[in-house]
Each structure stands twice: as structure tokens, then as C-alpha cells.
Design an enzyme around this catalytic site. Structure first.
Site, PDB file in Angstrom:
ATOM      1  N   CYS A   9       1.027  -1.363  -0.157  1.00  0.00           N
ATOM      2  CA  CYS A   9       0.048  -0.193   0.039  1.00  0.00           C
ATOM      3  C   CYS A   9       0.808   1.317   0.036  1.00  0.00           C
ATOM      4  O   CYS A   9       2.000   1.123  -0.072  1.00  0.00           O
ATOM      5  CB  CYS A   9      -0.955  -0.069   1.156  1.00  0.00           C
ATOM      6  SG  CYS A   9      -0.281   0.350   2.744  1.00  0.00           S
ATOM      7  N   CYS A  82      -4.238  -0.670  -2.169  1.00  0.00           N
ATOM      8  CA  CYS A  82      -4.838   0.599  -2.388  1.00  0.00           C
ATOM      9  C   CYS A  82      -4.371   1.087  -3.679  1.00  0.00           C
ATOM     10  O   CYS A  82      -3.287   0.437  -4.364  1.00  0.00           O
ATOM     11  CB  CYS A  82      -4.102   1.657  -1.253  1.00  0.00           C
ATOM     12  SG  CYS A  82      -2.339   2.222  -1.481  1.00  0.00           S
ATOM     13  N   CYS A  89       3.387   0.387  -8.432  1.00  0.00           N
ATOM     14  CA  CYS A  89       3.825  -1.405  -8.184  1.00  0.00           C
ATOM     15  C   CYS A  89       4.901  -1.667  -9.465  1.00  0.00           C
ATOM     16  O   CYS A  89       4.680  -1.812 -10.485  1.00  0.00           O
ATOM     17  CB  CYS A  89       2.884  -2.151  -8.143  1.00  0.00           C
ATOM     18  SG  CYS A  89       3.508  -3.735  -7.847  1.00  0.00           S
TER      19      CYS A  89
END
Length: 145
Positions: A9, A82, A89
């Protein structure tokens, strides 16, 4: 050797730590679970620690980590919890799976101390439901070979 699962997250202070603790409790015999953030807060939120303590899970030894700390590890599965972390990412060496299950950030809750804690519990319970179902799927897949 158990496959590594990395839960991401943004701040790595609430949701990812709760998910890490819950998945480790549900499937720690099958996978190694870690958590990190794209912009780590530098601490684990005390209410996240308290919410999991209510379930008998201890997050007090956890620390906030950056997702880049895991770039040199063989990460089998990345799970973002999230939207910001999902967009930021990277791909990890050995990564086979990537999932995104978004949850509200309880750190943004307002109100009385009890109202804020109720929001942490609500998000914890949603995370628990999703990650216990995921753990059940891992178990079923293992049994099927």
C-alpha cells in the site's frame, strides 16, 4: 521453500500490515508474507496494531518498509491493497501473480477515538474476509497438487 507474497500500500502503516498479519495467520505454513509501501510512513499505526491485537495477532514488531527493499527478492505474488500502490507497483523478479484488492484507508478516519477505532475494525474485518478466502484458495490449490 515457501513462495514469497508481498502486500503493498502507499504508507505501509495500516492496511498492508493488517493484511500481512491476517494472511500469515491464515496461511503462514504455505507462504512467506511481507508488506511494504510505495511511500512508507515510517511507522505502523497504533490503531492497526490494536485492531489486530483484538484478534490475538501481534503486529508490534512490524516496521514500515519501502517496496524497493524487495526488488532483489524472489517475489511470487504481489497484492496491492490501495490504488496508489497499484499504480506505482514495479515488477519483481520471479513474480508470477499480481492482484489488487483495494480497501479504505482507516488512517483517514475522523471523529472520536472510538469512531476512528470502529473504522479500523471495519477495514480489518473486510481485509480478514478477503485474505482468509485467498488463503482457503491457496490451501485448496495445494491439496489438488
Amino acid at each position: 521453500m515457501k513462495p514469497n507474497i508481498l502486500i503493498l500500500c502507499t504508507g505501509n502503516s495500516c492496511r498492508s500490515h493488517m493484511a500481512e498479519g491476517l494472511l500469515r495467520a491464515a496461511a503462514g505454513d504455505l507462504v512467506d508474507v511481507h508488506s511494504a509501501g510505495s511511500n512508507p510512513a515510517g511507522y505502523v499505526h497504533p490503531k492497526a496494531i490494536a485492531a489486530l491485537a483484538e484478534l490475538g495477532l501481534d503486529l508490534s514488531g512490524h516496521s514500515s518498509k519501502h517496496m524497493n527493499d524487495f526488488l532483489d527478492r524472489d517475489i511470487h505474488t504481489v497484492i496491492t491493497v490501495c490504488g496508489n500502490a497499484d499504480q506505482a507497483c514495479p515488477t519483481y523478479p520471479g513474480q508470477v501473480n499480481r492482484y489488487h484488492w483495494g480497501f479504505d484507508d482507516p488512517a483517514h478516519a475522523t471523529g472520536t477515538d472510538e469512531e476512528i477505532m470502529a473504522e479500523f475494525r471495519r477495514v480489518r474485518d473486510e481485509i480478514k474476509l478477503v485474505f482468509e478466502a485467498y488463503a482457503a484458495g491457496l490451501r485448496a490449490a495445494r491439496e489438488l497438487g
